[in-house]
Design a protein around this motif. Structure first.
Motif, PDB file in Angstrom:
ATOM      1  N   SER A  40     -11.118   4.763  -1.023  1.00 16.19           N
ATOM      2  CA  SER A  40     -10.198   4.149  -1.995  1.00 16.19           C
ATOM      3  C   SER A  40      -9.721   2.788  -1.509  1.00 16.19           C
ATOM      4  O   SER A  40      -9.708   1.801  -2.271  1.00 16.19           O
ATOM      5  CB  SER A  40      -9.000   5.067  -2.244  1.00 16.19           C
ATOM      6  OG  SER A  40      -9.403   6.279  -2.835  1.00 16.19           O
ATOM      7  N   VAL A  41      -9.324   2.708  -0.245  1.00 17.87           N
ATOM      8  CA  VAL A  41      -8.877   1.424   0.310  1.00 17.87           C
ATOM      9  C   VAL A  41     -10.036   0.424   0.354  1.00 17.87           C
ATOM     10  O   VAL A  41      -9.863  -0.757   0.026  1.00 17.87           O
ATOM     11  CB  VAL A  41      -8.279   1.619   1.722  1.00 17.87           C
ATOM     12  CG1 VAL A  41      -7.986   0.276   2.370  1.00 17.87           C
ATOM     13  CG2 VAL A  41      -7.012   2.458   1.650  1.00 17.87           C
ATOM     14  N   ALA A  44     -10.643  -0.860  -3.112  1.00 16.72           N
ATOM     15  CA  ALA A  44      -9.564  -1.774  -3.499  1.00 16.72           C
ATOM     16  C   ALA A  44      -9.758  -3.149  -2.858  1.00 16.72           C
ATOM     17  O   ALA A  44      -9.587  -4.184  -3.504  1.00 16.72           O
ATOM     18  CB  ALA A  44      -8.215  -1.183  -3.101  1.00 16.72           C
ATOM     19  N   THR A 444      -3.587   5.297  -2.224  1.00 22.22           N
ATOM     20  CA  THR A 444      -2.706   4.500  -3.085  1.00 22.22           C
ATOM     21  C   THR A 444      -1.625   3.806  -2.269  1.00 22.22           C
ATOM     22  O   THR A 444      -1.346   2.613  -2.455  1.00 22.22           O
ATOM     23  CB  THR A 444      -2.058   5.394  -4.158  1.00 22.22           C
ATOM     24  OG1 THR A 444      -3.084   6.017  -4.943  1.00 22.22           O
ATOM     25  CG2 THR A 444      -1.145   4.584  -5.058  1.00 22.22           C
ATOM     26  N   SER A 447      -3.207   0.999  -0.129  1.00 23.97           N
ATOM     27  CA  SER A 447      -3.621  -0.150  -0.950  1.00 23.97           C
ATOM     28  C   SER A 447      -2.426  -0.985  -1.372  1.00 23.97           C
ATOM     29  O   SER A 447      -2.449  -2.219  -1.306  1.00 23.97           O
ATOM     30  CB  SER A 447      -4.387   0.344  -2.185  1.00 23.97           C
ATOM     31  OG  SER A 447      -5.564   1.030  -1.811  1.00 23.97           O
ATOM     32  N   LYS A 448      -1.358  -0.319  -1.800  1.00 28.51           N
ATOM     33  CA  LYS A 448      -0.164  -1.054  -2.224  1.00 28.51           C
ATOM     34  C   LYS A 448       0.504  -1.755  -1.052  1.00 28.51           C
ATOM     35  O   LYS A 448       1.033  -2.857  -1.194  1.00 28.51           O
ATOM     36  CB  LYS A 448       0.816  -0.099  -2.904  1.00 28.51           C
ATOM     37  CG  LYS A 448       0.354   0.368  -4.281  1.00 28.51           C
ATOM     38  CD  LYS A 448       1.408   1.217  -4.969  1.00 28.51           C
ATOM     39  CE  LYS A 448       0.969   1.583  -6.379  1.00 28.51           C
ATOM     40  NZ  LYS A 448       1.990   2.421  -7.077  1.00 28.51           N
ATOM     41  N   THR A 454      -4.899  -0.347  -6.636  1.00 28.76           N
ATOM     42  CA  THR A 454      -5.502   0.946  -6.293  1.00 28.76           C
ATOM     43  C   THR A 454      -6.762   1.189  -7.114  1.00 28.76           C
ATOM     44  O   THR A 454      -6.773   1.000  -8.332  1.00 28.76           O
ATOM     45  CB  THR A 454      -4.506   2.087  -6.557  1.00 28.76           C
ATOM     46  OG1 THR A 454      -3.297   1.819  -5.837  1.00 28.76           O
ATOM     47  CG2 THR A 454      -5.080   3.417  -6.116  1.00 28.76           C
ATOM     48  N   THR A 455      -7.813   1.589  -6.438  1.00 28.11           N
ATOM     49  CA  THR A 455      -9.088   1.884  -7.099  1.00 28.11           C
ATOM     50  C   THR A 455      -9.540   3.283  -6.711  1.00 28.11           C
ATOM     51  O   THR A 455      -9.713   3.571  -5.520  1.00 28.11           O
ATOM     52  CB  THR A 455     -10.175   0.865  -6.699  1.00 28.11           C
ATOM     53  OG1 THR A 455      -9.706  -0.456  -7.003  1.00 28.11           O
ATOM     54  CG2 THR A 455     -11.463   1.124  -7.453  1.00 28.11           C
TER      55      THR A 455
END
Length: 495
Positions: A40-41, A44, A444, A447-448, A454-455
């Motif tokens: 995910s990171v 992103a 999430t 990423s934030k 967020t992807t």
């Protein structure tokens, strides 16, 4: 029917040993969460990189005049030798035919040779170039083939004005590829300084631009207009400034259009009239300084900055291709065009390049790194699977009498095997679901924290869950097989 009963038995067993079940799932949870979080990171970061580079003109073509490399020098020498040989043959033939020429004609030829000997090597430009007038206009002067770098027999590694591209040559290139070029941008960096009023100041960096600069650099005008061709032709002292500068110098209640500003540099004071305001965008999407120390660009006509520039021609410019044009193919076509333009220049060449291939390489590299880290994180899944196998073997030992009783009542070996495999799958599936939720939350949050959007990849979630079920089957099979092979009489005797 048997599957439903096995699921109920597995759930009842987990409820009876909650802490042991949770500890058993822990390896699966950590493994799945790590994989999903890292992917995910990574997604992103890749998405942010692609977006930022696209906004910076990743698909634009940059033309740059530079010194020839050893490879291009070899190509140049081969071409030059061939041309030289042809030229010598022609000269010899001419000399032999003109041996009996009169003195006046020989004198004229001698003067002509003398003048040719004084020209720059490789053919000098056929005009001085004058002050360039912007990418959208057709220059009235300048042009010709870029020449060598000094007199014959003398070389210099520094770039000279005769080695650079004149505005006429840039205009001719734009005309030649008019069906593929959307905008062409030329610019010249000016002085840095401060715009001051009675109480405050704003840091600026002056950039001389043409009309096409706005589209190539994706400048968004919020008030007024951008630089026009009349501004460029007249070298007018007009400027397009950022909304940050306007807020700081004039406040929020003053119309900045047609207001005069003074730019204080290290050696001069320049006065400009504001004709437009653009929306400031931080480079790369991240702010690295406060508004107090922020430096924004102040755009003026390129002819204004060229007044004080050492070179009147251009070492670099950018091309924005039209929609639907293959940038890689177009870049090759522009490179071929430029190589013919600079074929007579022994020292310098002009090359076209774009950032699309670099973007693809960086994206591929980041994807590879994310997959490598995910593979390392996936090792914990194997560790978790071994933990599941260990607990299932303990469970078989604890329930030996139960297995013997079921076999004595007619249960087949396949039923016993399925019971323990289903229990192993249930443990890993619950662990997989918890791991997915934890991974999404961690991805999430990370990423934030790093400032990326967020992807979430549904494919990765599906693969992770399927893999957790596979682990349940793979590591649950041996304990289930061992349970199914127990002798019912020996099992009933087990204490």
């Amino acid at each position: 029917m048997f599957i439903k009963e096995n699921i109920l038995l597995a759930v009842a067993g987990l409820r009876a040993n909650k802490m042991r079940a949770l500890l058993t799932m822990l390896g699966i949870i950590i493994g799945i969460a790590s994989v999903i979080g890292v992917v995910s990171v990574g997604n992103a970061m890749t998405s942010s990189l692609t977006s930022n580079m696209a906004s910076m003109g990743a698909t634009n073509i940059t033309v740059n005049v530079q010194e020839r490399s050893s490879t291009s020098n070899s190509t140049y020498n081969g071409t030059n030798n061939k041309n030289s040989s042809t030229g010598n043959n022609k000269n010899n033939e001419t000399n032999s035919n003109n041996t009996s020429g009169n003195n006046s004609k020989n004198g004229q030829n001698g003067n002509q040779s003398s003048r040719q000997g004084g020209q720059t090597g490789g053919g000098a430009p056929q005009g001085g170039g004058g002050i360039p007038a912007g990418g959208a206009m057709r220059a009235a002067s300048g042009g010709g083939m870029p020449g060598g770098s000094g007199r014959q027999g003398k070389s210099s590694s520094s770039t000279k004005d005769t080695d650079l591209m004149t505005m006429q040559q840039i205009n001719e290139l734009e005309e030649n590829f008019s069906d593929k070029i959307s905008s062409l941008s030329v610019s010249e960096n000016g002085s840095s300084g401060k715009v001051k009023n009675d109480t405050t100041y704003s840091n600026i960096s002056t950039i001389g631009t043409n009309i096409g600069y706005k589209d190539v650099k994706n400048i968004e005008i919020s008030e007024g207009r951008y630089i026009s061709q009349n501004d460029i032709d007249g070298a007018k002292d007009v400027a397009v400034v950022s909304d940050k500068l306007v807020t700081k110098i004039f406040g929020s209640n003053v119309d900045p259009i047609n207001q005069n500003i003074k730019v204080y540099t290290s050696n001069a004071i320049h006065t400009y009239t504001i004709i437009g305001v653009y929306k400031y965008k931080a480079q790369g999407g991240n702010r690295t300084s406060s508004d107090d120390n922020l430096t924004t660009e102040l755009y003026v006509p390129v002819t204004v900055t060229k007044k004080t520039s050492t070179n009147k021609n251009y070492q670099t410019f950018q091309i924005k291709a039209k929609d639907g044009v293959d940038v890689q193919t177009f870049t090759s076509e522009v490179s071929d065009y430029l190589s013919k333009l600079y074929v007579k220049n022994p020292k310098f060449e002009a090359q076209a390049s774009n950032m699309e291939s670099m973007l693809e390489s960086m994206t591929s590299m980041m994807t590879t790194v994310a997959l490598a880290i995910s593979a390392i994180a996936g090792i914990s899944l194997v560790v978790g699977g071994i933990g599941v196998m260990n607990i299932m073997l303990v469970s078989v030992t604890e329930r030996t009498r139960e297995i013997g009783t079921r076999k004595a009542l007619g249960a087949k070996s396949g039923h016993i095997k399925m019971q323990f495999i289903v229990e192993s799958i249930i443990i890993c599936s619950i662990g997989g679901i918890l791991g997915i939720l934890l991974g999404l939350g961690a991805g999430t949050l990370a990423s934030k924290t790093m400032g990326y959007a967020t992807t979430v990849s549904p494919v990765v979630i599906l693969i992770s869950f399927s893999f957790s079920m596979f682990i349940g089957v793979f590591f649950g099979y041996y304990p289930a097989k061992k349970a199914a092979e127990l002798d019912p009489i020996e099992a009933l005797r087990y204490e």
